[in-house]
Design a protein around this motif. Structure first.
Motif, mmCIF file in Angstrom:
data_model
loop_
_atom_site.group_PDB
_atom_site.id
_atom_site.type_symbol
_atom_site.label_atom_id
_atom_site.label_comp_id
_atom_site.label_asym_id
_atom_site.label_seq_id
_atom_site.Cartn_x
_atom_site.Cartn_y
_atom_site.Cartn_z
ATOM 1 N N ALA A 19 -15.479 -20.538 -3.024
ATOM 2 C CA ALA A 19 -16.074 -19.246 -3.396
ATOM 3 C C ALA A 19 -15.424 -18.211 -2.636
ATOM 4 C CB ALA A 19 -17.541 -19.694 -2.874
ATOM 5 N N ILE A 20 -14.928 -18.446 -1.641
ATOM 6 C CA ILE A 20 -14.132 -17.316 -0.795
ATOM 7 C C ILE A 20 -13.111 -16.989 -1.790
ATOM 8 C CG2 ILE A 20 -12.602 -16.762 1.169
ATOM 9 C CD1 ILE A 20 -14.599 -18.539 2.747
ATOM 10 N N ALA A 21 -12.309 -17.652 -2.286
ATOM 11 C CA ALA A 21 -11.091 -17.425 -3.237
ATOM 12 C C ALA A 21 -11.703 -16.748 -4.405
ATOM 13 C CB ALA A 21 -10.510 -18.717 -3.536
ATOM 14 N N TRP A 22 -12.753 -17.220 -5.167
ATOM 15 C CA TRP A 22 -13.336 -16.731 -6.281
ATOM 16 C C TRP A 22 -13.689 -15.120 -6.109
ATOM 17 C CZ3 TRP A 22 -17.512 -14.130 -8.204
ATOM 18 C CH2 TRP A 22 -17.528 -14.078 -9.616
ATOM 19 N N TYR A 23 -14.408 -14.983 -5.006
ATOM 20 C CA TYR A 23 -14.853 -13.625 -4.691
ATOM 21 C C TYR A 23 -13.971 -12.620 -4.499
ATOM 22 C CZ TYR A 23 -19.914 -14.575 -5.073
ATOM 23 O OH TYR A 23 -20.990 -14.800 -5.721
ATOM 24 N N ASP A 24 -12.698 -13.068 -3.984
ATOM 25 C CA ASP A 24 -11.607 -12.305 -3.616
ATOM 26 C C ASP A 24 -10.732 -11.995 -4.933
ATOM 27 O OD1 ASP A 24 -9.237 -11.123 -2.792
ATOM 28 O OD2 ASP A 24 -8.258 -12.962 -2.186
ATOM 29 N N ARG A 25 -10.539 -13.199 -5.673
ATOM 30 C CA ARG A 25 -9.867 -13.015 -7.121
ATOM 31 C C ARG A 25 -10.567 -12.237 -8.129
ATOM 32 N NH1 ARG A 25 -9.803 -15.411 -11.765
ATOM 33 N NH2 ARG A 25 -11.387 -16.828 -11.180
ATOM 34 N N VAL A 26 -11.840 -12.290 -8.251
ATOM 35 C CA VAL A 26 -12.424 -11.680 -9.286
ATOM 36 C C VAL A 26 -13.073 -10.205 -9.109
ATOM 37 C CG1 VAL A 26 -14.492 -12.019 -10.952
ATOM 38 C CG2 VAL A 26 -12.948 -13.994 -10.494
ATOM 39 N N LEU A 27 -13.611 -10.314 -7.687
ATOM 40 C CA LEU A 27 -14.305 -9.038 -7.489
ATOM 41 C C LEU A 27 -13.787 -8.194 -6.153
ATOM 42 C CD1 LEU A 27 -17.943 -10.287 -7.541
ATOM 43 C CD2 LEU A 27 -16.549 -9.170 -9.298
ATOM 44 N N GLY A 28 -12.603 -8.709 -5.705
ATOM 45 C CA GLY A 28 -11.775 -8.033 -4.488
ATOM 46 C C GLY A 28 -12.618 -8.033 -3.217
ATOM 47 N N PHE A 29 -13.360 -9.041 -2.733
ATOM 48 C CA PHE A 29 -14.288 -9.156 -1.493
ATOM 49 C C PHE A 29 -13.262 -9.836 -0.682
ATOM 50 C CE2 PHE A 29 -17.978 -8.321 -3.952
ATOM 51 C CZ PHE A 29 -18.828 -7.414 -2.830
ATOM 52 N N ALA A 30 -12.910 -9.416 0.544
ATOM 53 C CA ALA A 30 -11.974 -10.049 1.609
ATOM 54 C C ALA A 30 -12.885 -10.614 2.423
ATOM 55 C CB ALA A 30 -11.033 -8.933 2.225
ATOM 56 N N LEU A 31 -12.358 -11.510 3.052
ATOM 57 C CA LEU A 31 -12.794 -12.418 4.273
ATOM 58 C C LEU A 31 -13.042 -11.676 5.407
ATOM 59 C CD1 LEU A 31 -14.005 -15.140 5.265
ATOM 60 C CD2 LEU A 31 -11.893 -15.895 5.779
ATOM 61 N N GLU A 32 -14.061 -11.451 5.864
ATOM 62 C CA GLU A 32 -14.477 -10.759 7.082
ATOM 63 C C GLU A 32 -14.282 -11.685 8.277
ATOM 64 O OE1 GLU A 32 -16.933 -6.942 7.810
ATOM 65 O OE2 GLU A 32 -18.157 -8.716 8.263
ATOM 66 N N ARG A 33 -15.116 -13.030 8.034
ATOM 67 C CA ARG A 33 -15.228 -13.817 8.961
ATOM 68 C C ARG A 33 -16.067 -15.133 8.747
ATOM 69 N NH1 ARG A 33 -20.342 -13.587 11.936
ATOM 70 N NH2 ARG A 33 -21.524 -11.718 11.041
ATOM 71 N N ARG A 34 -15.565 -16.177 9.130
ATOM 72 C CA ARG A 34 -16.052 -17.459 8.984
ATOM 73 C C ARG A 34 -16.974 -17.841 10.289
ATOM 74 N NH1 ARG A 34 -13.983 -21.710 5.478
ATOM 75 N NH2 ARG A 34 -12.284 -20.948 4.207
ATOM 76 N N PHE A 35 -18.190 -18.635 10.038
ATOM 77 C CA PHE A 35 -19.094 -18.722 11.178
ATOM 78 C C PHE A 35 -19.925 -20.332 10.859
ATOM 79 C CE2 PHE A 35 -20.721 -15.331 8.807
ATOM 80 C CZ PHE A 35 -22.281 -15.687 8.654
#
Length: 134
Positions: A19-35
């Motif tokens: 999902a992190i990869a999809w939201y980056d590739r498709v919508l341009g959301f970058a990972l801010e942090r994991r927790f």
């Protein structure tokens, strides 16, 4: 009344990394942090400008029901339906989504505005709206 503003939306997904990869590739959301929220519940906060989106992966979570993947059928189930984002040009956005191989669930064109729903890699619906000028 107290003032408030939008902070983030959140969805549960079966595979956090995918999902992190999809939201980056498709919508341009970058990972801010994991927790970790609790044992067996991993999360990630994604960011695109001022927008934030939280993803959850929970051990043993039930899969998304098929009706929740179809905009017209999803309305028949109580609960949160989707997040909606504004786009300036729906056709340009749809062209971009086609290039990024996004799963477009529905396109609507009405006098008051147009929009579309896409499904993320887990089937969660996300709406994009273009309002007419004026």
């Amino acid at each position: 009344m107290a003032e408030f503003s939008f902070h983030h939306g959140g969805v549960s997904v079966p595979d956090l990394a995918a999902a992190i990869a999809w939201y980056d590739r498709v919508l341009g959301f970058a990972l801010e942090r994991r927790f970790t929220i609790a044992p067996g519940c991993r999360a990630a906060m994604l960011r695109k400008g001022a927008l934030r989106f939280e993803l959850f992966e929970v051990d043993g979570a039930a899969p998304l029901p098929e009706d929740r993947r179809v905009p017209q059928r999803d309305l028949r189930t109580h609960g949160t339906k989707h997040l909606a984002f504004r786009v300036a040009d729906l056709d340009a956005f749809l062209d971009e989504m086609a290039e990024r191989q996004a799963d477009v669930a529905l396109v609507v064109r009405e006098a008051f505005g147009s929009g579309c729903f896409i499904r993320d890699c887990a089937g969660n619906l996300i709406e994009f709206v273009a309002e007419p000028d004026g």
